[in-house]
Design an enzyme around this catalytic site. Structure first.
Site, PDB file in Angstrom:
ATOM      1  N   PRO A 291       0.888  -1.455   0.171  1.00 29.91           N
ATOM      2  CA  PRO A 291       0.067  -0.003   0.251  1.00 29.91           C
ATOM      3  C   PRO A 291       0.895   1.195  -0.095  1.00 29.91           C
ATOM      4  O   PRO A 291       1.900   1.349   0.747  1.00 29.91           O
ATOM      5  CB  PRO A 291      -0.755  -0.277   1.353  1.00 29.91           C
ATOM      6  N   CYS A 359       1.934  28.515 -16.754  1.00 28.64           N
ATOM      7  CA  CYS A 359       1.492  29.076 -18.122  1.00 28.64           C
ATOM      8  C   CYS A 359       0.854  27.694 -18.859  1.00 28.64           C
ATOM      9  O   CYS A 359       1.539  27.471 -19.855  1.00 28.64           O
ATOM     10  CB  CYS A 359       2.300  29.697 -19.147  1.00 28.64           C
TER      11      CYS A 359
HETATM   12  N1  LLP Z   1       2.685  -1.495  -6.166  1.00 29.09           N
HETATM   13  C1  LLP Z   1       2.964  -1.190  -7.212  1.00 29.09           C
HETATM   14  C2  LLP Z   1       3.595  -2.219  -8.283  1.00 29.09           C
HETATM   15  C3  LLP Z   1       2.421  -0.121  -7.901  1.00 29.09           C
HETATM   16  O1  LLP Z   1       2.826   0.424  -9.164  1.00 29.09           O
HETATM   17  C4  LLP Z   1       2.049   0.845  -6.995  1.00 29.09           C
HETATM   18  C5  LLP Z   1       1.456   2.258  -7.581  1.00 29.09           C
HETATM   19  C6  LLP Z   1       1.695   0.730  -5.576  1.00 29.09           C
HETATM   20  C7  LLP Z   1       2.142  -0.691  -5.025  1.00 29.09           C
HETATM   21  C8  LLP Z   1       0.982   1.553  -4.596  1.00 29.09           C
HETATM   22  O2  LLP Z   1      -0.489   1.724  -5.122  1.00 29.09           O
HETATM   23  P1  LLP Z   1      -1.059   2.836  -3.972  1.00 29.09           P
HETATM   24  O3  LLP Z   1      -1.476   1.936  -2.771  1.00 29.09           O
HETATM   25  O4  LLP Z   1      -0.479   3.893  -3.726  1.00 29.09           O
HETATM   26  O5  LLP Z   1      -2.326   2.669  -4.612  1.00 29.09           O
HETATM   27  N2  LLP Z   1       0.037   8.801  -9.406  1.00 29.09           N
HETATM   28  C9  LLP Z   1      -1.242   8.387  -9.424  1.00 29.09           C
HETATM   29  C10 LLP Z   1      -0.865   6.659  -8.735  1.00 29.09           C
HETATM   30  C11 LLP Z   1       0.010   5.881  -9.391  1.00 29.09           C
HETATM   31  C12 LLP Z   1      -0.002   4.579  -8.917  1.00 29.09           C
HETATM   32  C13 LLP Z   1       1.291   3.702  -9.323  1.00 29.09           C
HETATM   33  N3  LLP Z   1       1.515   2.506  -8.711  1.00 29.09           N
HETATM   34  C14 LLP Z   1      -1.973   9.030  -8.507  1.00 29.09           C
HETATM   35  O6  LLP Z   1      -1.705  10.055  -8.158  1.00 29.09           O
HETATM   36  O7  LLP Z   1      -3.227   8.744  -8.371  1.00 29.09           O
END
Ligand code: LLP
Length: 433
Positions: A291, A359
């Site tokens: 997470p 911008c």
């Molecule tokens: N594990 C892997 C292999 C991942 O690619 C990611 C996130 C995570 C864990 C963690 O996921 P989370 O628990 O944070 O959902 N920039 C985007 C989110 C991109 C997530 C990329 N991978 C946003 O701002 O919503």
């Protein structure tokens, strides 16, 4: 939309209890945000230590004595002091680059609890991870498997590997943050998983230890996880009959948080459902989770100051000093973030688009928000602890913001505001022009 005159309802719209109003102004724990802004200027990222700990606690409580390793998906927020908190709490880390591994070690994290994900691992990153003794490489393609085998063999090491399987399930989230569909670049199609495991068994320098998937981010339903889990459990059964025994099952990250009116999926709900399925199958695998957002997202705010109020025939704009270079999520995903006045005014509200100074028309932080504002007012952009500062850049030659960690009535700058020298570091003027 909460009424701006009702300070109670303004207190925690995004479920951030460690940020609250006291005597008509917004606090982070016991520190008035006005005070931080006065001393440290804006834009400013503010994190609450208690909020980090409470998010972590929601996982530890959900684990209930089962064998679960939580590997913080550190791409969400990789400030060293934040990593240090998680390291101290006993967290592992999900990394996607050599740079992230170096951060983990700098922050006192245990490489033995690191899982290394990502589709483009380079040779130097594999070497660093092998020499550091990471728990596992989450391998995303056959060419990567072969490269890892060659690198490990050359170093005289054995690489622990898990195959990242793409289960082809719809995480029901924004397409840019959905990763478990066939059309996504991530993982190995579940249909090809068995032959990939057989190859991994044959190749020198590899030790097959697990299976993993990560289907997307900001997931608010349990069903996509369970669909993916069913597919992985079937695969595990097939692997067992083929004589391939695994030690762990990694379900990735992805649990959503509340930005607006979402009902996030609690770790306990997910884990109870997973434990039940594992028990039905009689499986005694270690469970790994990655997470990111759910551990840090609602532990952070972005503080910004209103520079100008611009009224046009069509719209009212609040032009603030934070832009898309500071918080890219609205520009990139049309993401919704709550906007709170730090000292709410009891005057007439207007409907504002809150925009930055960059911008680009995409440079907005929030649209159509009823706010009572004057120039110089401070606003807090909610739920900015995940994918906020880490995605910040220098576009328009804007130095990146400072970051602060609040702990009760104490606070520490955990990243100083950048200067012009930081902006041009590494650039050179030519002698021959
Ligand atoms: N594990 C892997 C292999 C991942 O690619 C990611 C996130 C995570 C864990 C963690 O996921 P989370 O628990 O944070 O959902 N920039 C985007 C989110 C991109 C997530 C990329 N991978 C946003 O701002 O919503």
């Amino acid at each position: 939309m909460p009424s701006l005159t009702d300070q109670q309802s303004l207190a925690t719209p995004a479920g951030q209890p460690h940020f609250h109003y006291r005597n008509g102004e917004l606090y982070a724990e016991d520190v008035p945000l006005v005070w931080l802004a006065e001393q440290l200027s804006t834009p400013l990222y503010v994190y609450s230590k208690a909020a980090l700990h409470s998010a972590w606690g929601s996982y530890t409580q959900a684990i209930k004595g089962h064998d679960v390793l939580v590997c913080y998906g550190m791409k969400a927020n990789s400030n060293l002091a934040i990593l240090q908190q998680f390291a101290k709490l006993g967290s592992g880390f999900d990394i996607v680059s050599g740079g992230e591994l170096m951060r983990v070690m700098k922050a006192g994290g245990n490489p033995g609890k690191v899982v290394f994900s990502g589709v483009g691992k380079e040779v130097w990153e594999m070497e660093l991870a092998l020499n550091s003794g990471v728990k596992c490489f989450n391998v995303e393609s056959v060419p990567e498997l072969k490269r890892l085998s060659a690198v490990a063999t050359r170093l005289g090491r054995t690489a622990p590997v898990s195959i990242r399987v793409n289960p082809d399930v719809d995480a029901q989230t924004h397409p840019y943050i959905s990763t478990g569909l066939k059309e996504n670049k991530f993982g190995i199609a579940i249909e090809s998983a068995l032959e990939t495991y057989k190859l991994a068994k044959q190749l020198p320098g590899l030790n097959v230890v697990g299976v993993d998937c990560h289907i997307g981010s900001q997931i608010t339903e349990v069903s996509p996880y369970l669909d993916a889990l069913d597919k992985l459990l079937n695969l595990i059964t097939t692997l067992t009959t083929e004589g391939i025994e695994l030690h762990h099952l990694d379900l990735g990250g992805g649990l959503g948080i509340r930005y607006d009116d979402e009902t996030p999926l609690a770790p306990g709900v997910l884990l109870d459902a997973v434990f039940e399925k594992l028990a039905q199958k009689g499986l005694k695998l270690q469970l790994v989770l990655e997470p990111g957002r759910s551990l840090v997202g609602n532990a952070g705010l972005l503080i910004t100051e209103v520079q100008y109020l611009k009224h046009t025939d069509d719209k009212d704009f609040a032009i603030v000093d934070a832009g898309m270079n500071d918080l890219m999520r609205p520009a990139l995903y049309e993401a919704w973030h709550g906007v709170l006045p730090i000292r709410p005014r009891m005057t007439q509200t207007h409907v504002y688009d809150v925009v930055g100074p960059v911008c680009e028309s995409a440079d907005w932080l929030a649209r159509a928000r009823a706010l009572a504002l004057e120039e110089g007012d401070l606003l807090a952009i909610e739920s900015a602890g995940a994918y906020g500062f880490v995605m910040a850049g220098h576009y328009n030659s804007r130095p990146r913001a400072a970051e602060v960690l609040v702990d009760g009535k104490h606070w520490d700058v955990i990243r100083t505001r950048e200067t012009f020298d930081d902006l041009i570091r590494g650039e050179a003027l030519l002698d021959r022009v």
